[in-house]
Design an enzyme around this catalytic site. Structure first.
Site, short mmCIF file in Angstrom:
data_model
loop_
_atom_site.label_atom_id
_atom_site.label_comp_id
_atom_site.label_asym_id
_atom_site.label_seq_id
_atom_site.Cartn_x
_atom_site.Cartn_y
_atom_site.Cartn_z
N HIS A 1 27.83 -45.17 -67.07
CA HIS A 1 28.52 -44.05 -67.99
C HIS A 1 30.02 -44.79 -66.67
CE1 HIS A 1 26.73 -42.18 -70.96
NE2 HIS A 1 25.90 -41.32 -69.92
N HIS B 1 22.01 -41.68 -73.65
CA HIS B 1 24.27 -41.48 -74.38
C HIS B 1 24.65 -43.02 -74.47
CE1 HIS B 1 22.60 -37.48 -72.85
NE2 HIS B 1 23.82 -37.39 -73.24
N ASP C 1 15.87 -40.07 -72.14
CA ASP C 1 16.18 -38.72 -72.29
C ASP C 1 16.63 -38.91 -73.69
OD1 ASP C 1 18.48 -40.56 -72.25
OD2 ASP C 1 19.66 -39.68 -71.10
#
Length: 309
Positions: free
Chosen positions: A125, A164, A246
């Site tokens: 990120h 993500h 995740d």
């Protein structure tokens, strides 16, 4: 196949807070899962300390200096709404960077066939000039540009199967046609980026956003139809993996509903492309995963596939 595991005890000392999802027990659980007889052949190496030169290939010097200045002498300091640092965070981040670069060195020079970097804080990120989402430095992007600068590996691919979107890697790769990213991710959750129409400067960005509850079949179909053919077409000199676990059905931060077998499968599929494109050169880097038991089992499945070839 010879697989190396890179890790360091300094990575335990990044403490974002007792209730923070990205806690040190995640890494401890993964390392514990890699201690069994099945992993006896796994070559373990300590991450060296990363250097300013390595980080500065991706992040501006002002950003690096500002990050260093935010590290507290005691307690905890916020970087943004989701990201905190502690006195041990700087050394942990440098070990993560150094481990990835050392793994790249080993894989490209043939000292091992592939490598898994069990490091934290994560990195996918972190944009070129902004930390976010638990991430300080873009570990995979730093590894990619290290491979280019030191080993003349020009065409670098990153496959990101964290639940993500890898917005930081996308930001860094966007304007370079020889840096390629594919990201599978759950649509509608943090960080809210990763539209299928985002293509980069030369169709070098491949996003496969997936709805909640997609499960194994939908994930595998997206990889088979979208990600893997374009990865094979790109013919990378080196593949890095942003290995987030995740997307597992037990993870509390998302709902993509994958199982350990899915991480085995996607690892095997990426390895098939790597064997054809570059003789099998892969460096995998740990990203997310916030339920220690399922994360450990998923990471173990991933590493077993790397070792099996």
């Amino acid at each position: 196949m010879t697989t190396r595991l890179y890790w360091h005890t300094d990575c335990f000392n990044h403490d974002p807070g007792r209730m923070h999802p990205e806690h040190p027990s995640r890494l401890k659980a993964v390392l514990k899962a890699l201690e069994g007889d099945s992993f006896a052949a796994l070559e373990q190496h300590a991450c060296p300390m990363g250097t300013n030169e390595q980080i500065a290939r991706v992040h501006p010097q002002k950003y690096i200096d500002n990050m260093h200045a935010k590290i507290p002498e005691e307690g905890m300091a916020p970087i943004d709404a989701d990201t905190n640092v502690s006195p041990g965070s700087w050394d942990a981040a440098l070990r993560a960077v150094g481990g990835v670069c050392a793994a790249v060195d080993a894989v490209v020079t043939g000292d091992c066939d592939n490598a898994f970097c069990a490091v934290r804080p994560p990195g996918h990120h972190a944009e070129r000039a902004r930390s976010m989402g638990f991430c300080l430095f873009s570990n995979v992007a730093i590894g990619a540009l290290h491979a280019r600068a030191v080993h003349s590996q020009h065409r670098i691919a990153v496959v990101d199967f964290d639940v993500h979107h890898g917005n930081g890697t996308q930001d860094i790769f966007w304007d370079d046609p020889d840096l390629w990213l594919a990201s599978t991710h759950q649509w509608g959750i943090y960080p809210g980026t990763g539209k299928a129409g985002d293509r980069g400067c030369a169709n070098n960005i491949v996003n496969a956003p997936l709805p909640a509850m997609t499960g194994s079949e939908g994930f595998r179909q997206a990889c088979s139809d979208i990600v893997l053919p374009q990865l094979a077409k790109f013919q990378p000199d080196l593949i890095l993996i942003s290995a987030g676990f995740d997307a597992h059905v037990k993870d509390p931060l998302a709902a993509l509903c994958l199982e350990e077998d899915d991480f085995t499968w996607i690892t095997e599929q990426i390895m098939k492309v790597a064997r054809s494109a570059n003789g099998g050169k892969i460096v995998s880097v740990m990203e997310g995963g916030y339920e220690p038991e399922s994360m450990a089992a998923s990471a173990a499945a991933h590493v077993k596939a790397l070792m099996a070839g």
